[in-house]
Write a protein that holds these residues in place. Structure first.
Motif, PDB file in Angstrom:
ATOM      1  N   UNK A  34       0.851  -1.182   0.000  1.00 57.03           N
ATOM      2  CA  UNK A  34       0.000   0.000   0.000  1.00 57.03           C
ATOM      3  C   UNK A  34       0.895   1.243   0.000  1.00 57.03           C
ATOM      4  N   UNK A  35       0.494   2.251  -0.772  1.00 51.57           N
ATOM      5  CA  UNK A  35       1.248   3.501  -0.805  1.00 51.57           C
ATOM      6  C   UNK A  35       0.784   4.358   0.366  1.00 51.57           C
ATOM      7  N   UNK A  36       1.710   4.675   1.252  1.00 56.68           N
ATOM      8  CA  UNK A  36       1.404   5.513   2.402  1.00 56.68           C
ATOM      9  C   UNK A  36       1.293   6.953   1.915  1.00 56.68           C
ATOM     10  N   UNK A  37       0.117   7.574   2.085  1.00 56.35           N
ATOM     11  CA  UNK A  37      -0.085   8.900   1.502  1.00 56.35           C
ATOM     12  C   UNK A  37      -0.470   9.964   2.514  1.00 56.35           C
ATOM     13  N   UNK A  38      -1.295   9.644   3.478  1.00 57.59           N
ATOM     14  CA  UNK A  38      -1.836  10.636   4.399  1.00 57.59           C
ATOM     15  C   UNK A  38      -0.732  11.363   5.159  1.00 57.59           C
ATOM     16  N   UNK A  39      -0.812  12.703   5.139  1.00 56.16           N
ATOM     17  CA  UNK A  39       0.141  13.605   5.809  1.00 56.16           C
ATOM     18  C   UNK A  39       1.556  13.526   5.229  1.00 56.16           C
ATOM     19  N   UNK A  40       1.666  13.043   4.014  1.00 57.28           N
ATOM     20  CA  UNK A  40       2.959  12.979   3.314  1.00 57.28           C
ATOM     21  C   UNK A  40       2.976  14.061   2.239  1.00 57.28           C
ATOM     22  N   UNK A  41       4.159  14.484   1.795  1.00 58.63           N
ATOM     23  CA  UNK A  41       4.221  15.442   0.692  1.00 58.63           C
ATOM     24  C   UNK A  41       3.698  14.808  -0.603  1.00 58.63           C
ATOM     25  N   UNK A  86      -3.671  13.725  -7.570  1.00 59.41           N
ATOM     26  CA  UNK A  86      -4.422  14.774  -6.883  1.00 59.41           C
ATOM     27  C   UNK A  86      -5.772  14.949  -7.560  1.00 59.41           C
ATOM     28  N   UNK A  87      -6.841  14.817  -6.753  1.00 62.23           N
ATOM     29  CA  UNK A  87      -8.192  14.953  -7.269  1.00 62.23           C
ATOM     30  C   UNK A  87      -8.792  16.275  -6.805  1.00 62.23           C
ATOM     31  N   UNK A  88      -8.486  16.658  -5.590  1.00 59.04           N
ATOM     32  CA  UNK A  88      -9.039  17.878  -4.992  1.00 59.04           C
ATOM     33  C   UNK A  88      -7.918  18.654  -4.319  1.00 59.04           C
ATOM     34  N   UNK A  89      -8.015  20.000  -4.432  1.00 56.88           N
ATOM     35  CA  UNK A  89      -7.096  20.895  -3.711  1.00 56.88           C
ATOM     36  C   UNK A  89      -7.939  21.667  -2.700  1.00 56.88           C
ATOM     37  N   UNK A  90      -7.573  21.617  -1.432  1.00 61.87           N
ATOM     38  CA  UNK A  90      -8.304  22.318  -0.376  1.00 61.87           C
ATOM     39  C   UNK A  90      -7.335  23.153   0.446  1.00 61.87           C
ATOM     40  N   UNK A  91      -7.892  24.229   1.005  1.00 68.02           N
ATOM     41  CA  UNK A  91      -7.085  25.050   1.913  1.00 68.02           C
ATOM     42  C   UNK A  91      -7.192  24.483   3.313  1.00 68.02           C
ATOM     43  N   UNK A  92      -6.086  24.558   4.039  1.00 68.75           N
ATOM     44  CA  UNK A  92      -6.065  24.075   5.412  1.00 68.75           C
ATOM     45  C   UNK A  92      -5.044  24.890   6.189  1.00 68.75           C
ATOM     46  N   UNK A  93      -5.430  25.279   7.379  1.00 70.25           N
ATOM     47  CA  UNK A  93      -4.548  26.039   8.259  1.00 70.25           C
ATOM     48  C   UNK A  93      -3.575  25.115   9.002  1.00 70.25           C
ATOM     49  N   UNK A  94      -3.953  23.860   9.122  1.00 67.95           N
ATOM     50  CA  UNK A  94      -3.191  22.913   9.928  1.00 67.95           C
ATOM     51  C   UNK A  94      -2.034  22.255   9.186  1.00 67.95           C
ATOM     52  N   UNK A  95      -2.044  22.304   7.850  1.00 65.66           N
ATOM     53  CA  UNK A  95      -1.044  21.588   7.075  1.00 65.66           C
ATOM     54  C   UNK A  95      -0.289  22.530   6.152  1.00 65.66           C
ATOM     55  N   UNK A 153      -7.235  10.882   1.763  1.00 64.31           N
ATOM     56  CA  UNK A 153      -7.062   9.826   0.761  1.00 64.31           C
ATOM     57  C   UNK A 153      -8.457   9.353   0.344  1.00 64.31           C
ATOM     58  N   UNK A 154      -8.781   9.526  -0.934  1.00 64.56           N
ATOM     59  CA  UNK A 154     -10.076   9.097  -1.451  1.00 64.56           C
ATOM     60  C   UNK A 154     -10.039   7.630  -1.896  1.00 64.56           C
ATOM     61  N   UNK A 155      -8.914   7.200  -2.427  1.00 63.90           N
ATOM     62  CA  UNK A 155      -8.728   5.802  -2.836  1.00 63.90           C
ATOM     63  C   UNK A 155      -7.272   5.433  -2.602  1.00 63.90           C
ATOM     64  N   UNK A 194       1.094   0.337  -9.431  1.00 62.46           N
ATOM     65  CA  UNK A 194       0.041  -0.238 -10.269  1.00 62.46           C
ATOM     66  C   UNK A 194      -1.255   0.568 -10.171  1.00 62.46           C
ATOM     67  N   UNK A 195      -1.392   1.345  -9.094  1.00 63.42           N
ATOM     68  CA  UNK A 195      -2.517   2.270  -8.977  1.00 63.42           C
ATOM     69  C   UNK A 195      -2.096   3.394  -8.032  1.00 63.42           C
ATOM     70  N   UNK A 196      -2.022   4.646  -8.543  1.00 63.58           N
ATOM     71  CA  UNK A 196      -1.651   5.750  -7.661  1.00 63.58           C
ATOM     72  C   UNK A 196      -2.803   6.051  -6.683  1.00 63.58           C
ATOM     73  N   UNK A 197      -2.454   6.586  -5.544  1.00 58.26           N
ATOM     74  CA  UNK A 197      -3.464   6.948  -4.540  1.00 58.26           C
ATOM     75  C   UNK A 197      -4.174   8.221  -4.991  1.00 58.26           C
ATOM     76  N   UNK A 198      -5.513   8.208  -4.931  1.00 59.01           N
ATOM     77  CA  UNK A 198      -6.279   9.419  -5.230  1.00 59.01           C
ATOM     78  C   UNK A 198      -6.361  10.216  -3.939  1.00 59.01           C
ATOM     79  N   UNK A 199      -5.868  11.457  -3.978  1.00 54.63           N
ATOM     80  CA  UNK A 199      -5.692  12.215  -2.742  1.00 54.63           C
ATOM     81  C   UNK A 199      -6.241  13.625  -2.829  1.00 54.63           C
ATOM     82  N   UNK A 200      -6.436  14.204  -1.638  1.00 56.76           N
ATOM     83  CA  UNK A 200      -6.777  15.609  -1.478  1.00 56.76           C
ATOM     84  C   UNK A 200      -5.505  16.298  -0.989  1.00 56.76           C
ATOM     85  N   UNK A 201      -5.116  17.372  -1.689  1.00 60.78           N
ATOM     86  CA  UNK A 201      -3.854  18.046  -1.395  1.00 60.78           C
ATOM     87  C   UNK A 201      -4.151  19.440  -0.849  1.00 60.78           C
TER      88      UNK A 201
END
Length: 177
Positions: free
Chosen positions: A124-131, A139-148, A156-158, A168-175
């Motif tokens: 599994x590709x570790x994605x959450x809280x990673x660059x 990247x599927x969605x770009x959101x603003x966040x004060x914490x990050x 992580x959406x997928x 074989x499948x990139x992680x679908x993420x919110x950045x």
């Protein structure tokens, strides 16, 4: 006076010279034949060495092709099973009662499926809280966040997966932007 019987007449000297000449001719023919056979032996030896090298290369090439086919087979099966694994996870997330026997059974099946894939090289590709890395993440969605920080994955959406060093499948993420 006795005549030495070992002494030969001039006629026999000519015979000796002729025999010597015949002997030298045979000797030179033997040498030529020997040289010819040595050259043939060197050629056969050279062919044998090339043949051995070709065989070693063939063996290495077939092993590499065999590993490639096995890897391709594992990758193909994993790609077909990943949506099933996703559906198990969605089913588990939608369940409220985590102590239910049905929930536990579905969780065990999901874990067994994941373990089988993991034993065949799936990670599994570790994605959450990673660059964000476009090699591993989509990247599927770009959101603003004060914490990050900007460019950090905040959701992580997928899940993404890789086999050995191949995604074989990139992680679908919110950045975070």
């Amino acid at each position: 006076m006795e005549v030495d019987k070992n002494l030969k007449s001039p006629e026999s000297n000519e015979e000796l010279e002729k025999e010597n000449h015949d002997y030298n001719t045979k000797d030179s023919q033997t040498e030529e034949l020997l040289k010819k056979k040595e050259a043939e032996l060197k050629e056969v030896d050279s062919q044998l060495l090339r043949l051995q090298a070709d065989f070693v290369n063939y063996k290495k090439r077939t092993e590499k092709e065999k590993e490639g086919l096995i890897s391709y087979g594992v990758e193909t099966i994993a790609c077909e099973l990943l949506p099933i694994l996703d559906n198990f996870e969605r089913a588990l997330e939608s369940q409220d009662d985590k102590e239910d026997g049905f929930y536990k059974g579905i969780d065990m099946i999901k874990q067994q499926l994941f373990d089988t894939l993991k034993n065949n090289g799936l990670e599994e590709i570790d994605a959450l809280n990673k660059p964000f890395d476009p090699n591993y993440h989509h990247a599927v969605v770009m959101e603003e966040s004060q914490e990050h920080e900007e460019g950090t994955i905040i959701g992580v959406l997928q899940k993404g997966y890789m086999i050995k060093d191949k995604v074989i499948r990139p992680a679908m993420v919110i950045v975070c932007k």
